[in-house]
Motif scaffolding. Structure first.
Motif, short mmCIF file in Angstrom:
data_model
loop_
_atom_site.label_atom_id
_atom_site.label_comp_id
_atom_site.label_asym_id
_atom_site.label_seq_id
_atom_site.Cartn_x
_atom_site.Cartn_y
_atom_site.Cartn_z
N GLU A 198 152.54 -94.00 60.63
CA GLU A 198 153.96 -94.29 60.51
C GLU A 198 154.19 -95.38 59.46
OE1 GLU A 198 155.52 -93.21 65.04
OE2 GLU A 198 155.00 -95.29 64.55
N ASP A 199 155.36 -95.37 58.83
CA ASP A 199 155.61 -96.28 57.71
C ASP A 199 156.52 -97.45 58.10
OD1 ASP A 199 158.04 -95.03 58.02
OD2 ASP A 199 158.22 -94.38 55.92
N SER A 241 161.02 -99.55 63.85
CA SER A 241 160.21 -98.71 64.73
C SER A 241 160.81 -98.70 66.13
CB SER A 241 158.78 -99.24 64.79
OG SER A 241 158.06 -98.58 65.83
N TRP A 277 153.82 -100.04 65.53
CA TRP A 277 153.94 -98.73 64.89
C TRP A 277 152.61 -97.99 65.00
CZ3 TRP A 277 153.16 -103.32 62.58
CH2 TRP A 277 152.19 -103.42 61.58
#
Length: 483
Positions: free
Chosen positions: A399-400, A356, A395
């Motif tokens: 978001e992943d 990230s 994050w």
């Protein structure tokens, strides 16, 4: 006499009935309230807990009534000041949140350099009231941090090398104990409790107000970050090590490793570029600070040098948008010794390998006034450490990056293993080994904290925190009140 819950709560689906607490003047919020989801949200968006009741207090008397109600009804207790702790201890499942967020008053006595601050205040509230007089006390590096949580854990911030930790400037508190009694604790009144509250976290009660010593700071200070490219991180850290070794105590520094955030003061061509950033704040005359900082500012060729005279209150809030409310956070942390070459190599190897762009590591230079206070004088431990580093996965919702950057923090933390020298309790996350709480204090301080906990909270009613278990507690904590 307390008014009991008028009907039962369905614990499975949280469909709550009306709840009353006799004499409570604040707001009571349950799952049926329109503001329930807003009220249960904390700074760390990864925390999703559903309390049975949120008791939003408007004064110390409300906190007394809420604690007594919780004990009488055998409810799990969480205490909310600013709600900023990464572990999410300010909110619990199926219990009561004693919420002080409406209690944000600050009163300043400039002649005697004192401030009285309510338990729900944020550091921005304190700076707002003290800076018109050119006064401040150590208060973190983000203005939306809560006063209560930061103070009770110790209080690391820009001013600590000159003026000590926040707890070193704490003169007295008002606290509601597990028996529902409102006490004043200071060096003269309940000194054992006062000692424990200066670093022992939320283990000992609900602190409804703080009295602080203030110092002459600002309103203009020399402050700002210096940025170098990440490829220069090793050389910058080696220079920084030598530079801060004998630095004047007026100089506070924090080293940040990660992508340059898209702040208005940073040129767009540097946004998201991996950088090592040394943040600085000089708690003394601007002209002295310019001389002190000259060697650091001249090292190699920085990408950007934003050091200059700036309002202290603005500098305190400069990083607020980089750690926004509602984003997801996962932290690992430790104290570190002086930056030996092999330690620097480990930091450089891991610091820039997150996924990230919002994840980062931050390293705080301690020493100075922090280390001049003797070990055990307050409950804050590991005063002789040189640095505190926190590894922060960040994050946004949707978001992943979560799994990958959580793994990054754990790898980085493991790689620092042989250098670890304790930990700052406020930097502990929610999934820590309980042994790390002892690590935060050292054996002698921890054992003394157990004694104070046993005196003031033998049933461990206040355990939704980095918990110090009372002596002789062989069963799981209960909320039942002592009689």
């Amino acid at each position: 006499m307390m008014t009991p819950m008028t009907t039962e709560v369905d614990r499975g689906n949280m469909k709550s009935a009306v709840v009353e607490i006799d004499g409570f003047r604040g707001e009571l919020i349950n799952a049926g309230h329109a503001d329930y989801d807003i009220a249960r949200a904390v700074w760390n968006g990864a925390i999703d807990r559903r309390p049975r009741l949120i008791a939003r207090c408007i004064g110390a008397a409300d906190a007394v009534k809420a604690v007594r109600f919780a004990r009488d009804h055998n409810l799990e207790i969480a205490i909310r000041g600013g709600g900023h702790n990464v572990a999410g201890t300010a909110v619990c499942d199926d219990g009561i949140v004693i919420d002080l967020s409406a209690m944000r008053g600050v009163r300043v006595d400039p002649a005697n350099r004192r401030a009285w601050v309510q338990g729900g205040a944020l550091w921005g509230d304190v700076d707002h009231e003290t800076q018109p007089y050119g006064l401040a006390t150590t208060g973190g590096i983000v203005s939306h941090t809560g006063v209560a949580g930061l103070t009770l854990g110790g209080g690391v911030g820009w001013l600590m090398r000159k003026h000590g930790l926040t707890v070193d400037n704490l003169l007295a508190v008002e606290v509601v104990t597990a028996d529902g009694e409102l006490l004043r604790a200071s060096e003269r009144e309940h000194p054992d409790l006062f000692w424990a509250l200066r670093g022992g976290g939320g283990n000992f009660g609900v602190v409804t107000s703080f009295e602080f010593r203030l110092h002459s700071v600002g309103p203009i200070v020399l402050a700002g970050p210096i940025l170098w490219d990440a490829t220069d991180a090793g050389e910058v850290l080696r220079f920084y090590r030598d530079f801060v070794r004998d630095a004047r105590v007026e100089l506070g520094t924090v080293v940040r490793f990660g992508a340059a955030p898209p702040l208005p003061v940073i040129p767009a061509n540097l946004h998201w570029r991996p950088v090592i950033m040394v943040g600085t704040c000089y708690a003394g005359p601007v002209e002295d600070g310019e001389q002190v900082l000259r060697p650091l500012r001249a090292f190699r060729t920085p990408l950007l040098d934003l050091v200059g005279p700036t309002p202290y209150v603005g500098f305190q809030s400069a990083l607020d948008s980089t750690v926004a409310h509602g984003w997801n956070y996962y932290w690992k942390s430790t104290h570190l010794p002086e930056l030996r070459d092999d330690l620097i190599d480990v930091i450089v190897e891991h610091a820039f390998s997150s996924s990230s762009p919002r994840s980062y590591a931050a390293m705080f230079h301690l020493k100075g006034a922090v280390g001049r206070v003797s070990e055990g004088a307050t409950a804050f431990g590991n005063r002789q450490a040189s640095h505190a580093i926190t590894l922060d996965a960040v994050w946004r919702p949707g978001e992943d990056f979560g799994d990958r950057d959580t793994a990054w923090t754990r790898r980085f933390f493991a790689a620092l293993g042989r250098f670890r020298e304790g930990v700052y309790v406020n930097f502990l996350g929610g999934d820590e080994d309980p042994a790390r709480v002892r690590e935060a204090y050292g054996d002698a301080v921890y054992d003394r904290l157990v004694d104070v906990k046993t005196t003031y909270d033998p049933d461990n009613a206040f355990h939704h925190n980095q918990n110090i278990r009372p002596g002789g507690l062989l069963r799981l904590p209960t909320a039942g009140r002592r009689h």
